[in-house]
Motif scaffolding. Sequence first.
Motif, PDB file in Angstrom:
ATOM      1  N   MET A   1       0.835  -1.199   0.000  1.00  0.00           N
ATOM      2  CA  MET A   1       0.000   0.000   0.000  1.00  0.00           C
ATOM      3  C   MET A   1       0.870   1.250   0.000  1.00  0.00           C
ATOM      4  O   MET A   1       1.945   1.271   0.624  1.00  0.00           O
ATOM      5  CB  MET A   1      -0.904   0.017   1.227  1.00  0.00           C
ATOM      6  CG  MET A   1      -1.887  -1.146   1.298  1.00  0.00           C
ATOM      7  SD  MET A   1      -3.024  -1.172  -0.115  1.00  0.00           S
ATOM      8  CE  MET A   1      -3.882   0.383   0.125  1.00  0.00           C
ATOM      9  N   GLY A   2       0.382   2.262  -0.689  1.00  0.00           N
ATOM     10  CA  GLY A   2       1.155   3.493  -0.766  1.00  0.00           C
ATOM     11  C   GLY A   2       0.306   4.720  -0.506  1.00  0.00           C
ATOM     12  O   GLY A   2      -0.892   4.734  -0.812  1.00  0.00           O
ATOM     13  N   TRP A   3       0.938   5.713   0.062  1.00  0.00           N
ATOM     14  CA  TRP A   3       0.349   7.043   0.191  1.00  0.00           C
ATOM     15  C   TRP A   3       1.051   7.965  -0.808  1.00  0.00           C
ATOM     16  O   TRP A   3       2.281   7.993  -0.874  1.00  0.00           O
ATOM     17  CB  TRP A   3       0.531   7.596   1.599  1.00  0.00           C
ATOM     18  CG  TRP A   3      -0.469   7.094   2.588  1.00  0.00           C
ATOM     19  CD1 TRP A   3      -0.286   6.124   3.524  1.00  0.00           C
ATOM     20  CD2 TRP A   3      -1.809   7.543   2.744  1.00  0.00           C
ATOM     21  NE1 TRP A   3      -1.434   5.932   4.249  1.00  0.00           N
ATOM     22  CE2 TRP A   3      -2.390   6.800   3.793  1.00  0.00           C
ATOM     23  CE3 TRP A   3      -2.598   8.499   2.102  1.00  0.00           C
ATOM     24  CZ2 TRP A   3      -3.711   6.974   4.214  1.00  0.00           C
ATOM     25  CZ3 TRP A   3      -3.907   8.685   2.511  1.00  0.00           C
ATOM     26  CH2 TRP A   3      -4.455   7.937   3.554  1.00  0.00           C
ATOM     27  N   PHE A   4       0.241   8.687  -1.541  1.00  0.00           N
ATOM     28  CA  PHE A   4       0.730   9.616  -2.543  1.00  0.00           C
ATOM     29  C   PHE A   4       0.208  11.005  -2.227  1.00  0.00           C
ATOM     30  O   PHE A   4      -0.762  11.168  -1.494  1.00  0.00           O
ATOM     31  CB  PHE A   4       0.224   9.218  -3.939  1.00  0.00           C
ATOM     32  CG  PHE A   4       0.790   7.942  -4.465  1.00  0.00           C
ATOM     33  CD1 PHE A   4       0.411   6.716  -3.939  1.00  0.00           C
ATOM     34  CD2 PHE A   4       1.718   7.950  -5.496  1.00  0.00           C
ATOM     35  CE1 PHE A   4       0.943   5.524  -4.426  1.00  0.00           C
ATOM     36  CE2 PHE A   4       2.248   6.777  -6.003  1.00  0.00           C
ATOM     37  CZ  PHE A   4       1.860   5.567  -5.466  1.00  0.00           C
ATOM     38  N   ARG A   5       0.849  12.014  -2.789  1.00  0.00           N
ATOM     39  CA  ARG A   5       0.302  13.353  -2.726  1.00  0.00           C
ATOM     40  C   ARG A   5       0.463  14.009  -4.089  1.00  0.00           C
ATOM     41  O   ARG A   5       1.343  13.653  -4.867  1.00  0.00           O
ATOM     42  CB  ARG A   5       0.966  14.189  -1.638  1.00  0.00           C
ATOM     43  CG  ARG A   5       2.447  14.457  -1.808  1.00  0.00           C
ATOM     44  CD  ARG A   5       2.991  15.140  -0.567  1.00  0.00           C
ATOM     45  NE  ARG A   5       4.427  15.382  -0.647  1.00  0.00           N
ATOM     46  CZ  ARG A   5       5.161  15.812   0.371  1.00  0.00           C
ATOM     47  NH1 ARG A   5       4.597  16.050   1.551  1.00  0.00           N
ATOM     48  NH2 ARG A   5       6.451  16.011   0.211  1.00  0.00           N
ATOM     49  N   GLN A   6      -0.420  14.955  -4.317  1.00  0.00           N
ATOM     50  CA  GLN A   6      -0.415  15.642  -5.604  1.00  0.00           C
ATOM     51  C   GLN A   6      -0.512  17.137  -5.380  1.00  0.00           C
ATOM     52  O   GLN A   6      -1.459  17.618  -4.737  1.00  0.00           O
ATOM     53  CB  GLN A   6      -1.574  15.166  -6.477  1.00  0.00           C
ATOM     54  CG  GLN A   6      -1.530  15.694  -7.895  1.00  0.00           C
ATOM     55  CD  GLN A   6      -2.524  14.991  -8.796  1.00  0.00           C
ATOM     56  OE1 GLN A   6      -3.539  14.469  -8.349  1.00  0.00           O
ATOM     57  NE2 GLN A   6      -2.220  14.958 -10.093  1.00  0.00           N
ATOM     58  N   PHE A   7       0.486  17.844  -5.893  1.00  0.00           N
ATOM     59  CA  PHE A   7       0.486  19.298  -5.865  1.00  0.00           C
ATOM     60  C   PHE A   7      -0.213  19.790  -7.123  1.00  0.00           C
ATOM     61  O   PHE A   7      -0.213  19.111  -8.148  1.00  0.00           O
ATOM     62  CB  PHE A   7       1.911  19.825  -5.799  1.00  0.00           C
ATOM     63  CG  PHE A   7       2.714  19.308  -4.642  1.00  0.00           C
ATOM     64  CD1 PHE A   7       3.783  18.455  -4.865  1.00  0.00           C
ATOM     65  CD2 PHE A   7       2.403  19.656  -3.340  1.00  0.00           C
ATOM     66  CE1 PHE A   7       4.533  17.959  -3.807  1.00  0.00           C
ATOM     67  CE2 PHE A   7       3.138  19.166  -2.273  1.00  0.00           C
ATOM     68  CZ  PHE A   7       4.208  18.317  -2.515  1.00  0.00           C
TER      69      PHE A   7
ATOM     70  N   ASP B   1       4.058  20.626   2.628  1.00  0.00           N
ATOM     71  CA  ASP B   1       3.332  19.350   2.642  1.00  0.00           C
ATOM     72  C   ASP B   1       1.891  19.521   2.163  1.00  0.00           C
ATOM     73  O   ASP B   1       1.164  18.534   2.002  1.00  0.00           O
ATOM     74  CB  ASP B   1       3.309  18.750   4.050  1.00  0.00           C
ATOM     75  CG  ASP B   1       4.679  18.339   4.546  1.00  0.00           C
ATOM     76  OD1 ASP B   1       4.983  18.603   5.725  1.00  0.00           O
ATOM     77  OD2 ASP B   1       5.453  17.757   3.751  1.00  0.00           O
ATOM     78  N   THR B   2       1.477  20.770   1.946  1.00  0.00           N
ATOM     79  CA  THR B   2       0.118  21.035   1.485  1.00  0.00           C
ATOM     80  C   THR B   2      -0.117  20.383   0.130  1.00  0.00           C
ATOM     81  O   THR B   2       0.595  20.645  -0.841  1.00  0.00           O
ATOM     82  CB  THR B   2      -0.123  22.551   1.383  1.00  0.00           C
ATOM     83  OG1 THR B   2      -0.048  23.116   2.701  1.00  0.00           O
ATOM     84  CG2 THR B   2      -1.487  22.850   0.784  1.00  0.00           C
ATOM     85  N   ALA B   3      -1.130  19.515   0.067  1.00  0.00           N
ATOM     86  CA  ALA B   3      -1.420  18.758  -1.154  1.00  0.00           C
ATOM     87  C   ALA B   3      -2.676  17.932  -0.921  1.00  0.00           C
ATOM     88  O   ALA B   3      -3.193  17.866   0.196  1.00  0.00           O
ATOM     89  CB  ALA B   3      -0.253  17.830  -1.506  1.00  0.00           C
ATOM     90  N   VAL B   4      -3.145  17.299  -1.983  1.00  0.00           N
ATOM     91  CA  VAL B   4      -4.180  16.283  -1.858  1.00  0.00           C
ATOM     92  C   VAL B   4      -3.473  14.939  -1.706  1.00  0.00           C
ATOM     93  O   VAL B   4      -2.589  14.607  -2.503  1.00  0.00           O
ATOM     94  CB  VAL B   4      -5.126  16.256  -3.067  1.00  0.00           C
ATOM     95  CG1 VAL B   4      -6.184  15.171  -2.886  1.00  0.00           C
ATOM     96  CG2 VAL B   4      -5.787  17.619  -3.257  1.00  0.00           C
ATOM     97  N   TYR B   5      -3.857  14.182  -0.696  1.00  0.00           N
ATOM     98  CA  TYR B   5      -3.223  12.904  -0.389  1.00  0.00           C
ATOM     99  C   TYR B   5      -4.152  11.765  -0.804  1.00  0.00           C
ATOM    100  O   TYR B   5      -5.357  11.790  -0.519  1.00  0.00           O
ATOM    101  CB  TYR B   5      -2.883  12.816   1.094  1.00  0.00           C
ATOM    102  CG  TYR B   5      -1.683  13.645   1.465  1.00  0.00           C
ATOM    103  CD1 TYR B   5      -1.743  15.029   1.486  1.00  0.00           C
ATOM    104  CD2 TYR B   5      -0.457  13.038   1.779  1.00  0.00           C
ATOM    105  CE1 TYR B   5      -0.643  15.806   1.795  1.00  0.00           C
ATOM    106  CE2 TYR B   5       0.652  13.806   2.098  1.00  0.00           C
ATOM    107  CZ  TYR B   5       0.555  15.187   2.104  1.00  0.00           C
ATOM    108  OH  TYR B   5       1.661  15.951   2.405  1.00  0.00           O
ATOM    109  N   PHE B   6      -3.571  10.759  -1.456  1.00  0.00           N
ATOM    110  CA  PHE B   6      -4.290   9.591  -1.958  1.00  0.00           C
ATOM    111  C   PHE B   6      -3.626   8.324  -1.455  1.00  0.00           C
ATOM    112  O   PHE B   6      -2.439   8.305  -1.170  1.00  0.00           O
ATOM    113  CB  PHE B   6      -4.244   9.530  -3.490  1.00  0.00           C
ATOM    114  CG  PHE B   6      -4.825  10.711  -4.199  1.00  0.00           C
ATOM    115  CD1 PHE B   6      -4.053  11.849  -4.424  1.00  0.00           C
ATOM    116  CD2 PHE B   6      -6.116  10.671  -4.687  1.00  0.00           C
ATOM    117  CE1 PHE B   6      -4.573  12.941  -5.110  1.00  0.00           C
ATOM    118  CE2 PHE B   6      -6.644  11.749  -5.377  1.00  0.00           C
ATOM    119  CZ  PHE B   6      -5.879  12.884  -5.579  1.00  0.00           C
ATOM    120  N   CYS B   7      -4.388   7.250  -1.419  1.00  0.00           N
ATOM    121  CA  CYS B   7      -3.796   5.945  -1.198  1.00  0.00           C
ATOM    122  C   CYS B   7      -4.079   5.063  -2.415  1.00  0.00           C
ATOM    123  O   CYS B   7      -5.015   5.304  -3.173  1.00  0.00           O
ATOM    124  CB  CYS B   7      -4.323   5.294   0.069  1.00  0.00           C
ATOM    125  SG  CYS B   7      -6.113   5.114   0.146  1.00  0.00           S
TER     126      CYS B   7
END
Length: 121
Positions: free
Chosen positions: A33-39, A88-94
């Motif tokens: 499993m991974g956590w991602f973020r998108q700027f 660190d401000t971003a949308v975080y996804f898994c």
Amino acid sequence: VQLQASGGGLVQAGGSLRLSCAASGFTLRPYHMGWFRQFPGQERELVAAISRSAATYYTNSVKGRFTISRDNAKNTVYLQMNGLKPEDTAVYFCAKSQNVQWRMAVYYNDWGQGTQVTVSS
């Protein structure tokens, strides 16, 4: 098959948040499993990952601040974020992966709905 990220919000710099990623329609146990973020305007970045045997990976910018964990009994993966910074401000996804190259973003799929993290200075 669905992954739902939650726990985001607005926090001051230096604060903490814990994100949760709940799986429905399948069991997390056999997956990495991974956590991602998108700027804005950028591709998703792999922030942290945990293998099905609980080995972990962190991108350099979050090492020592973020901790990924999993609770297979609850079918949930967590991302504890401490010492948050405005960058660190971003949308975080898994997302999940079954590939042996689980430290690589390209091998993840089934993106869930993200959760917004905003860190104010």
